[in-house]
Design an enzyme around this catalytic site. Structure first.
Site, short mmCIF file in Angstrom:
data_model
loop_
_atom_site.label_atom_id
_atom_site.label_comp_id
_atom_site.label_asym_id
_atom_site.label_seq_id
_atom_site.Cartn_x
_atom_site.Cartn_y
_atom_site.Cartn_z
N GLU A 1 0.88 -1.16 0.00
CA GLU A 1 0.00 0.00 0.00
C GLU A 1 0.93 1.22 0.00
O GLU A 1 1.84 1.29 0.83
CB GLU A 1 -0.88 0.04 1.26
CG GLU A 1 -1.83 1.24 1.22
CD GLU A 1 -2.61 1.46 2.52
OE1 GLU A 1 -2.25 0.88 3.56
OE2 GLU A 1 -3.57 2.25 2.47
N ARG B 1 5.95 -12.55 9.32
CA ARG B 1 6.54 -11.23 9.16
C ARG B 1 7.84 -11.19 9.96
O ARG B 1 8.00 -11.89 10.95
CB ARG B 1 5.50 -10.29 9.73
CG ARG B 1 5.89 -8.89 10.03
CD ARG B 1 4.82 -8.25 10.94
NE ARG B 1 3.58 -7.91 10.26
CZ ARG B 1 3.39 -6.78 9.59
NH1 ARG B 1 4.35 -5.91 9.48
NH2 ARG B 1 2.23 -6.52 9.05
N LYS C 1 4.70 0.62 10.41
CA LYS C 1 4.68 1.89 9.68
C LYS C 1 4.27 3.04 10.59
O LYS C 1 4.77 4.14 10.47
CB LYS C 1 3.70 1.79 8.51
CG LYS C 1 4.29 1.16 7.26
CD LYS C 1 3.31 1.23 6.11
CE LYS C 1 3.85 0.47 4.91
NZ LYS C 1 2.82 0.32 3.86
#
Length: 563
Positions: free
Chosen positions: A40, A264, A274
RNA sequence: UGCCCCGUGGUGUAAUUGGCAACACAAGGGAUUUUGGUUCCUUUAUUCUAGGUUCGAGUCCUAGCGGGGUAGCCA
């Protein structure tokens, strides 16, 4: 590329499953592996994304398939083109080129048509519940939800309302389009999930064309399907979304890729979300997304990490479904390993102490030095040597422990590529600080001479000639956080309280003449110290600023710490 | 307290799918070295626990324990 050979001994579970699928599934007959990297564009890529990039693009590479770059831009309020540009630059810097570039927004019209299809099939409905009400109707982890009172609207009414949603007749949040699945499903993602929400927001690509935007779940699988992705690889938190991914593809009757999840990456002494990285930037705890202390790709790049070292790192950490934390030492060693083979060696003194060689003439002599003992093609250079030198303050001790092999009063040490010297006298200022060492040299010990090879001393230290040295700015970076897990904080504290107050130290160093000529982006080794990179932003012609990438391993520090 | 996923040296991954637990990194020891770097040799495991199936279990079954994910109109 001179890339260290990766460990190719075993396949990860994704490769194993892909091979099984191609051997057994008729739909894959004649196809090639097709993956995609789907960020994204709402922030800068970090080292965790590098793992995903190496995985997805790596799979395409090893199986002779394709990998697309697709921007998952379904939420215009968080996304912008600055992030798009930085992501493309980062992927390419890592050494990968996408086979095709797409945006989820390319598929908005198709997605809308498919939504119409689901409505006509009685599989989707327009819901007027507010977000608070929807939460109440959803039920809880242990209790089933209740059907929305709008669930049984007619196809005609749903069609009409949905088209009017698209036409902009309703304000943000007034209605949603939801899939009609099962409000009692154990998996909450299946409790009539939202497909579209109303957002009168400007999109970085589609502008003001749309005021309804698809949710991740409604966009992702279909985007994969359109692109003919064979294996849609994502992280573990999307595991619970897989049944929905499958439901949409099946219900629509379209080509159905396989979603697979992997763990992850977590890195010690690092934050990776983020949100937190954004906070570090906006609250000025660092100087930007590409601050050399940031775990972003752009930060690592500016710090001096090489793409090859990141590939090596990703090979070393592997891919699995277990949530693990990688020791940041693994990252540091990966870049050491690569830089050891490619970085030219130079001499630099970060914390100088003056040495005067009392029996050396007032003249300059040039001495040959090897640029990289690991790479003969790196060649040699000439080093100016004279009567007055600088050596590292830590290479002299007045009262050293027994295993100290460097300079001490009355002791001998070799000056790298030069002569063996003896410390004759220690000069101090009024307050007792050592300001100068008076030494003598042995002319018969010149490096490379026959006589030199007969004289052995325990230690070799680096130096620069005082009159020939350049003074340059050097930034010594350390870890940004003090704790192994920066997010592990007592009540009332945040990860910001774990920031290392000394994560950067700026010094003015004396370096050999060659070093002042280095171009931005060049990576070098300061002998016996560490690897450095000429900063790409702050350097000026003839005035390089050096960033410390990583120190050399320091066995002496361990020995000294023990005693 | 539902549902889903996961537990293998210090760390991270393997184990030809039921057949001698391997590799990398780290750590310790040693050798080499004009970088206390590099390189080379070497040492480090009751596979979470308890049962079961089997000639044989890290792998299959049962129970337990531990960790993670999940109740956005974020992705």
């Amino acid at each position: 590329m001179n890339e260290p050979t990766p460990n190719e001994t075993s396949k990860n579970f994704i490769e194993l499953e892909i091979e099984k699928d191609f051997a057994n599934k008729p739909v894959l007959a004649g196809k090639k592996v097709a993956t995609r990297f789907p960020p994204e564009p709402n922030g800068y890529l970090h080292i965790g994304h590098a793992k995903s990039i190496c995985l997805n693009f790596g799979l395409a590479r090893t199986y002779g398939g394709t990998c697309n770059l697709r921007f998952d831009d379904t939420n215009p309020t968080k996304e912008n083109d600055e992030y798009v540009q930085s992501i493309m630059a980062d992927v390419q810097w890592l050494g990968f080129q996408w086979d095709a570039l797409y945006y989820a927004s390319d598929y908005f019209e198709q997605l809308y048509q498919w939504a119409l299809q689901l409505i006509r099939d009685g599989k989707a409905f327009v819901c007027d519940l507010s977000s608070e009400q929807m939460r109440e109707y959803r039920g809880t982890l242990t209790e089933p939800g209740k059907n929305s009172p709008f669930r049984d609207r007619s196809v005609e009414e749903n069609l009409d309302l949905f088209q009017r949603m698209k036409a902009g007749e309703f304000p943000d949040g007034a209605r949603t389009l939801r899939a009609k699945i099962d409000m009692a499903a154990h998996n909450l993602n299946l409790r009539d999930p939202v497909m579209y929400r109303i957002m009168h927001a400007h999109h970085h690509r589609t502008g003001d064309k749309w005021c309804i935007y698809p949710m991740y779940d409604w966009a992702h699988g279909q985007s994969d399907s359109i692109e003919g992705i064979t294996h849609s690889i994502c992280t573990l938190e999307f595991e619970n979304h897989r049944p929905l991914y499958d439901w949409f593809c099946q219900t629509l009757g379209i080509y159905h890729p396989r979603q697979m999840e992997f763990a992850r990456m977590n890195l010690s002494y690092t934050v990776m979300s983020k949100r937190k990285l954004l906070q570090l930037v906006t609250e000025k705890h660092v100087e930007g997304w590409d601050d050399p202390r940031m775990p972003t790709i752009s930060g690592l790049r500016r710090r001096g990490y090489t793409p090859e070292s990141l590939h090596l790192f990703c090979d070393r950490i592997g891919v699995a479904r277990f949530n693990s934390t990688i020791d940041v030492i693994v990252l540091e060693n990966s870049v050491r390993d690569h830089l050891n083979s490619i970085a030219s060696r130079y001499m630099a003194i970060l914390d100088p102490i003056k040495v005067v060689i009392t029996n050396y003439p007032d003249s300059t002599e040039y001495l040959g030095a090897v640029n990289n003992p690991e790479d003969e093609s790196a060649g040699t250079r000439q080093l100016p040597f004279s009567k007055e030198l600088y050596i590292e303050r830590e290479d002299f001790m007045e009262n050293p422990p027994s295993k100290f092999f460097r300079l001490k009063p009355g002791g001998e040490v070799r000056l790298r590529y030069a002569y063996i010297i003896r410390c004759e006298e220690v000069i101090k200022d009024a307050s007792g600080n050592i300001v100068e060492l008076r030494c003598t040299y042995d002319p018969d010990t010149k490096s490379g001479s026959a006589a030199a090879s007969e004289r052995k001393v325990k230690g070799t230290i680096h130096w620069v000639s005082a009159q020939h040295a350049s003074s340059v700015k050097v930034r010594l970076y350390d870890r940004l956080f003090l704790n192994e897990n920066p997010e592990d904080v007592p009540a009332g504290k945040t990860f910001l309280d774990n920031i290392n107050p000394n994560s950067v130290q700026v010094v003015q160093a004396f370096v050999e003449p060659e070093l002042a000529k280095q171009e931005p982006g060049t990576r070098v080794q300061f002998e016996r110290n560490g690897y450095y990179c000429v900063d790409t932003k702050d350097s000026k012609p003839g005035q390089p600023v050096f960033n410390r990438i990583v120190t050399l391993k320091d066995t002496w520090a361990k020995i000294a710490a023990k005693s």
